[in-house]
Write an enzyme that holds these catalytic residues in place. Structure first.
Site, PDB file in Angstrom:
ATOM      1  N   GLY A  13       1.110  -1.400  12.260  1.00 56.38           N
ATOM      2  CA  GLY A  13       1.755  -1.001  10.832  1.00 56.38           C
ATOM      3  C   GLY A  13       1.285  -1.591  10.318  1.00 56.38           C
ATOM      4  N   LEU A  82      -2.035   9.373  14.941  1.00 59.48           N
ATOM      5  CA  LEU A  82      -2.972   9.035  15.810  1.00 59.48           C
ATOM      6  C   LEU A  82      -2.640  10.375  16.762  1.00 59.48           C
ATOM      7  CD1 LEU A  82      -4.317   5.675  17.212  1.00 59.48           C
ATOM      8  CD2 LEU A  82      -5.120   6.799  14.949  1.00 59.48           C
ATOM      9  N   ASN A  99      -2.300  10.904   3.196  1.00 62.06           N
ATOM     10  CA  ASN A  99      -2.935   9.761   5.110  1.00 62.06           C
ATOM     11  C   ASN A  99      -3.803   8.854   4.491  1.00 62.06           C
ATOM     12  OD1 ASN A  99      -3.818   9.887   7.695  1.00 62.06           O
ATOM     13  ND2 ASN A  99      -5.498  10.056   7.412  1.00 62.06           N
ATOM     14  N   HIS A 101      -7.234   6.903   5.080  1.00 63.69           N
ATOM     15  CA  HIS A 101      -8.566   6.335   6.687  1.00 63.69           C
ATOM     16  C   HIS A 101      -9.297   6.099   5.648  1.00 63.69           C
ATOM     17  CE1 HIS A 101     -10.964   8.687   9.060  1.00 63.69           C
ATOM     18  NE2 HIS A 101     -12.548   7.904   8.667  1.00 63.69           N
ATOM     19  N   GLU A 171      -6.678  -0.993   1.365  1.00 64.86           N
ATOM     20  CA  GLU A 171      -5.565  -0.166   1.842  1.00 64.86           C
ATOM     21  C   GLU A 171      -4.658  -0.600   1.982  1.00 64.86           C
ATOM     22  OE1 GLU A 171      -6.219   1.491   5.777  1.00 64.86           O
ATOM     23  OE2 GLU A 171      -7.957   1.089   6.189  1.00 64.86           O
TER      24      GLU A 171
HETATM   25  C1  GRF Z   1      -5.831   1.777   9.182  1.00 67.76           C
HETATM   26  O1  GRF Z   1      -7.289   1.127   8.970  1.00 67.76           O
HETATM   27  C2  GRF Z   1      -5.685   2.988   8.530  1.00 67.76           C
HETATM   28  O2  GRF Z   1      -6.544   3.606   7.378  1.00 67.76           O
HETATM   29  C3  GRF Z   1      -6.439   4.049   9.661  1.00 67.76           C
HETATM   30  O3  GRF Z   1      -5.382   3.510  10.709  1.00 67.76           O
HETATM   31  C4  GRF Z   1      -5.035   2.534  10.387  1.00 67.76           C
HETATM   32  C5  GRF Z   1      -4.168   1.405  10.891  1.00 67.76           C
HETATM   33  O4  GRF Z   1      -3.990   0.726  10.778  1.00 67.76           O
HETATM   34  N1  GRF Z   1      -5.803   5.640   9.098  1.00 67.76           N
HETATM   35  P1  GRF Z   1      -2.169  -0.605  10.663  1.00 67.76           P
HETATM   36  O5  GRF Z   1      -1.658   0.032  11.761  1.00 67.76           O
HETATM   37  O6  GRF Z   1      -1.823   0.233   9.011  1.00 67.76           O
HETATM   38  O7  GRF Z   1      -2.340  -1.431  10.727  1.00 67.76           O
END
Ligand code: GRF
Length: 186
Positions: A13, A82, A99, A101, A171
């Site tokens: 998260g 997931l 989303n 990625h 991200e």
């Molecule tokens: C991230 O790398 C995102 O791009 C992918 O899942 C991961 C989630 O990481 N979809 P987190 O749980 O936000 O640390």
């Protein structure tokens, strides 16, 4: 009215946390109405509890659809989710499910391309640049309209872990800014 988000997470998260931090700092004008967790015991739940955000864990009796119907969010934000989003929901929330990625789509997306597998594939292909992509979710999973990307270099000595960490840092700034723009046009 301030738009409401439902954030869906299956793991640590850290992107969910970045959304909470952006909201706190005024970079994201939105209410995080709920964290939907795919199972108990994940890091995202700990973060939600620390921030006083309600947590829902859908099960057979209380489906994801039922949870979302109750919460009625303006956007559904997938942050390391997931599970598959059922077609009815993709349809009902068309253009309102986002989303993130951990690669530069349209490359390195689709079946099996999640987590470490993505970074492994990028390194194996000899790419010198990778990054992350925020996109709208459509039926064809990683193929919805791209809303924004950020790039990072791939170093010759990178492992999937070192590359993942570099991408993840991007991200955390990309996702809140794209959500803000998607909601408010700025
Ligand atoms: C991230 O790398 C995102 O791009 C992918 O899942 C991961 C989630 O990481 N979809 P987190 O749980 O936000 O640390």
């Amino acid at each position: 009215m301030t738009p409401r988000l439902a954030v869906l997470a299956s793991g640590s998260g850290s992107n969910f946390q970045a959304i909470l931090d952006a909201r706190r700092d005024g970079r994201l004008e939105a209410v995080v109405a709920v964290l939907v967790a795919s199972k108990p015991g994940i890091g995202a739940i700990v973060r939600a509890e620390a921030a006083g955000i309600p947590v829902e864990i859908p099960d057979q009796a209380d489906s994801l659809a039922a949870v979302l119907k109750r919460v009625a969010p303006d956007r559904i934000i997938l942050a390391g989710w997931l599970r598959r989003i059922p077609s009815e929901l993709v349809e009902a929330y068309a253009g309102r499910i986002l989303n993130i990625h951990p690669a530069l789509l349209p490359k390195y997306g689709g079946a099996g391309m999640y987590g470490r597998h993505v970074h492994e594939a990028v390194i194996l292909a000899g790419e010198t640049i990778s990054g992350c992509t925020v996109h709208e979710v459509t039926e064809a999973y990683d193929e919805g309209p791209i809303l924004g990307q950020a790039t990072v270099p791939v170093h010759p000595d990178d492992t999937p872990e070192t590359l993942a960490a570099r991408v993840l840092a991007e991200e955390h700034s990309l996702y809140p800014s794209i959500i803000q723009r998607h909601l408010h046009g700025r």
